[in-house]
Design an enzyme around this catalytic site. Sequence first.
Site, short mmCIF file in Angstrom:
data_model
loop_
_atom_site.label_atom_id
_atom_site.label_comp_id
_atom_site.label_asym_id
_atom_site.label_seq_id
_atom_site.Cartn_x
_atom_site.Cartn_y
_atom_site.Cartn_z
CG ASP A 143 10.71 -18.87 -7.93
OD1 ASP A 143 9.99 -19.26 -6.99
OD2 ASP A 143 11.51 -19.60 -8.53
CG ASP A 146 8.41 -24.13 -2.99
OD1 ASP A 146 7.86 -25.24 -2.96
OD2 ASP A 146 9.62 -23.97 -2.80
#
Length: 402
Positions: A123, A185
């Site tokens: 992330d 993602d």
Amino acid sequence: MYKQVYILLSLQKVMLIAIPVILFACNSNVNKKMTNDDLLAYCAAQAKATANSDDTDNNMPVVIDSGKTAWTKNNIYNWRSGFWPGIEWYLYESTKDEYWKKAAEKSTEKLVGVIDTIVANHDLGFQFYCSYGNGYRLTGNPAYKKVLLRAADSLAKLFNPNVGTILSWPSRVKEKGWPHNTIIDNMMNLELLFWAAKNGGSKNLYDIAVKHAETTMKNHFRPDFSTYHVLVYDTATGQVIKGVTHQGYADNSMWARGQAWAIYGFTMAYRETKNKEFLQTAINAVEIYLKRLPKDKIPYWDFDDPTIPYAPRDASAAAITASALIELSTLCTDSLSAKKYLIAAKDMLTELATDKYLSKEKNHAFLLFSTGNKPSNKDVEVPIIYADYYFIEALLRMKKYQ
């Protein structure tokens, strides 16, 4: 009655098309007088309370719990920590107000400690490109560039050349028995690598991003172009072991936000590489998404939840997709497709701009009714920070074409 504008899009640099777009159709839920500028001003007003109450510790707004007014905050290591600074940078871009620049600088610089720790997940793109990336784009601060390049190098450490993708969740290797796991993602975090390769980083960062996108394109999509949330790979052979879900309804269901990540991620990958296969992948992902949307254009959290039409909605998926479609409409070489995707984006934003979805006096967020992790009954139909981030991004992107 409705207000209609014409948006000029340049296609292949040789022709212009005028696209009629309905701004706000008349019904009882619509803010009839709110223009795009009105909505940006609304975002600034909503965010002011949060900015004014910003504390000195390293916590960032992430979600507003049901019945609450203010944001619940997590520390800078949470994957959502970059979205609030990103919102502040977008507000500075929108208003040119030095207040937002100073607020954004303060929030952004809290995150630097994240890259001084062991890389715990994929992330870093969300955390750093949304914050430092927007900050560098708007200010050219050389210190921000250094941080971004360090973050890109850290992210690249998770790349497995045998598999051809970046490891998403190191913690779940043992926890779940997923030797090398990659989630859809992760496409979003490639933008940090593409940026770094163009701004002083290693050429290898570009190669890693391309390889990750190619492998994801090959393996992550089902025959109908819906996506798996998680793919589990054999670390030695690179073969797919299985496709599963973590936040969707079922392993084979179409989780709305995951499909939105795919649409956005492959649109971005095409912009950065001009690989036509990436463009077609984005289009394929869009088409099934649009085909299965309810009439009001805001998806249920998972398109296959059997409780539809009583299932929770996900405004975040709508905001992400709207932002992606605005960009996709500028990249399509077919004028009819460009028109279709831009109008679809406007329809999504129009619905999000109704009294049903705008938070207004209810709390400090921009949008209501996003769903984070329904299987865990966590953050269901509440304001979530990334919904606000992609909402204001979509408004700014739309403004460029009005």
